[in-house]
Scaffold this active site. Structure first.
Site, PDB file in Angstrom:
ATOM      1  N   GLU A  78      -2.625  -9.338   2.892  1.00 60.69           N
ATOM      2  CA  GLU A  78      -3.176  -9.559   4.352  1.00 60.69           C
ATOM      3  C   GLU A  78      -4.390  -9.472   4.656  1.00 60.69           C
ATOM      4  O   GLU A  78      -4.721 -10.103   6.108  1.00 60.69           O
ATOM      5  CB  GLU A  78      -2.516  -8.791   5.593  1.00 60.69           C
TER       6      GLU A  78
ATOM      7  N   CYS B  23       0.909  -1.505  -0.159  1.00 60.51           N
ATOM      8  CA  CYS B  23      -0.048   0.339  -0.348  1.00 60.51           C
ATOM      9  C   CYS B  23       0.764   1.104   0.190  1.00 60.51           C
ATOM     10  O   CYS B  23       1.301   1.246  -1.303  1.00 60.51           O
ATOM     11  CB  CYS B  23      -1.000  -0.058   1.080  1.00 60.51           C
TER      12      CYS B  23
ATOM     13  N   HIS C  39      -4.290  -4.776  -0.541  1.00 61.19           N
ATOM     14  CA  HIS C  39      -3.711  -5.581   1.074  1.00 61.19           C
ATOM     15  C   HIS C  39      -4.110  -7.348   0.884  1.00 61.19           C
ATOM     16  O   HIS C  39      -4.584  -7.840   0.890  1.00 61.19           O
ATOM     17  CB  HIS C  39      -4.161  -4.533   1.946  1.00 61.19           C
TER      18      HIS C  39
END
Lengths: 273, 262
Positions: free
Chosen positions: B202, B85, B200
């Site tokens: 994750e 990001c 992202h």
């Protein structure tokens, strides 16, 4: 629970009103443990709502809304949802002669964490009018006329689960909150809440025309077809379901499978690493 | 056997718990580095630079905490670095979000804000990408699959034209291209030991964890594995923005009480 929804394919999990802070210091709030645990196994965005405001711990310590939000973010939340404080913020913005104070939770949290971290949760309630000239709020022409055959309606903002009605339109509230730094609107609807009868498309389209930030449709989802309908009849960016999943009537997977069978683009995650 | 350690740069500008959770879930241990002078940075064998929030704030923190030189040194050693990001954005020369702050300039391009005339900004939700250079041979980079969806949340991006894509590729970068409504942007970049994603991983379900795993194992180029559960005979729409229709599940305590009473 959160992990179950994640595994069923939820694109996001939202926690609302899990904790009230009345009896314990905020740092010990059970919500923080719920979040920490959920974040270990749920690899989708997590949103927390309820209690994001300036609070006073039982020992008298003042904790600002920004500090409360920080605790949530550190526990694994990606966004916080602000409800009653969004109404307060908008009311003081208007009382201030349409000027931001810089001190509302929407402003302090979005400044520190970015607008994408701040969701406002709005509880609109429908009001009918027969003469559009007699209304100071943004109006829509409705296909569902009122009890006296009124052809127009607007939505007022409510708080406390719809019990308190404010002198403020939902359209106007959302525009003000976007200016203050809200990054997304979680749009409930008091008239539809718990009805399992589908979303209020007119409300959703009105709010979509008010703001450029994403709008999450909420209130009214009872079966998978409601999700198909909301995406085909409105420009909602997301749709939220609560009771239908909680009661186990449908899984998130049921909804997504249904949507896909009806031609809608949904995310189907991989089944294994 | 001791778990392998992954180092994460933490300038304390946002929540890194989710990333930590994802890496631990994959069987690694996490060590945070909060200042460039920390000797742990020299020992790191896998380094992640995650970023959230404001570009200017993040890059200023990165500079103030003396990360610039040690990270440039780290890059020269050839050891793997993964930006996420705002971490990706830091590799560019700057951003419209904070014109007074310079990025690292690995790619000579200014980030700009998405145009909100035809879509919601920020770009929030699940979008797809392609890695043209590899996809044409049925391959891809770091398990980024063209039929998977990844979670994006940002207002600023490396918005690019086809000629800019060609120019950056000619400088040795491999690019994953995302599209948000009418705008093309760099969803991921990769060159030698550097890899970075605008989305992202994750927060992108198992599809995202695969990318982190591929980075940690340094499985750079591989064949695309098709997710068989995405096959369908139905004609699926093309959304105006490219984003999927998001379905959110909500846990509401008030609801819980309602049902437990009945």
């Amino acid at each position: 629970m959160a992990e179950k929804y994640y595994k069923q394919g939820a694109d996001e999990v939202t926690f609302l009103n899990i904790t009230s802070f009345r009896n314990s210091p905020i740092r010990d709030a059970p919500m923080l443990d719920v979040l920490k645990l959920a974040a270990k196994t749920c690899f989708v965005p997590l949103t927390v709502g309820g209690g994001i405001k300036d609070v006073v711990d039982p020992d008298g310590t003042k904790v600002s809304a920004l500090e409360v939000a920080s605790l949530y973010f550190r526990a694994g939340a990606d966004k916080v949802s602000i409800g009653s404080d969004a109404v307060n913020a908008a009311e003081s913005y208007i009382a201030n002669g349409n000027a931001a104070s810089g001190t509302t939770p929407i402003e302090t949290i979005s400044k520190a964490y970015g607008v994408q971290a701040v969701v406002i949760s709005v509880d609109p309630k429908r009001f009918y009018v027969s003469d559009p000239k007699q209304c100071k709020y943004n109006l829509i022409e409705t296909k569902v006329p009122g009890p006296q055959g009124e052809k127009y309606c607007y939505y007022k903002v409510t708080s406390q689960g719809g019990r308190k009605v404010h002198d403020l339109g939902a359209f106007e509230l959302c525009q003000i909150c976007e200016k203050l730094g809200a990054g997304e609107v979680l749009l409930n609807c008091i008239d539809k809440d718990g009805s399992n009868s589908g979303y209020d498309f007119e409300l959703i389209n009105q709010i979509k025309s008010a703001v450029s930030i994403p709008v999450i449709a909420s209130s009214g989802a009872g079966k998978p077809v409601h999700f198909e309908e909301v995406f085909k009849n409105t420009k909602a960016d997301a749709a939220l379901g609560a009771g239908m999943f909680h009661r186990g009537e449908y899984t998130v997977k049921d909804v997504k499978t249904y949507m896909r069978e009806h031609g809608l683009l949904v995310r189907i995650d991989d089944t294994q690493l | 056997m001791a778990k392998e350690i992954v180092h994460i740069i933490d300038v304390e500008s946002g929540n890194l718990r989710s990333l930590q959770n994802a890496i631990e879930y994959l069987g690694y241990e996490v060590t945070f580095i909060k200042d460039g002078s920390d000797p742990a940075l020299q020992e790191a064998s896998k380094l992640i630079l995650p970023g959230v929030g404001n570009f200017g704030h993040f890059v200023k923190q990165f500079r103030q905490r003396n990360f610039v030189e040690p990270v440039q040194e780290y890059i020269k050693t050839g050891k793997p670095l993964f930006g996420i990001c705002v971490g990706l954005q830091t590799f560019f020369s700057g951003s419209e979000e904070s014109k007074d702050v310079d990025g690292l300039g690995l790619i000579d391009l200014q980030l700009s804000k998405f145009d909100d005339s035809d879509k919601s900004v920020p770009h929030i939700g699940w979008n797809s990408l392609s890695v043209p250079k590899y996809n044409k041979d049925g391959k891809t980079l770091y398990s980024m699959y063209p039929d998977s969806y990844y979670y994006f949340v940002h207002s600023y991006a490396a918005v690019v034209s086809d000629s800019q894509i060609a120019k950056i590729e000619s400088q040795g970068w491999d690019l994953a291209i995302g599209q948000y409504a009418s705008e093309k942007f760099l969803a991921a970049i990769s060159k030698d030991n550097i890899f970075a994603t605008q989305f992202h991983p994750e927060k992108s379900g198992l599809a995202g964890l695969k990318i982190i795993q591929s980075f940690l194992k340094q499985d750079k180029v591989g064949f695309i594995k098709t997710n068989s559960s995405t096959k369908t005979d139905v004609k699926i729409e093309t959304t105006p923005t490219g984003l999927t229709r998001r379905v959110i599940a909500c846990l509401d305590r008030n609801q819980k009480e309602e049902t437990s009473e009945t």
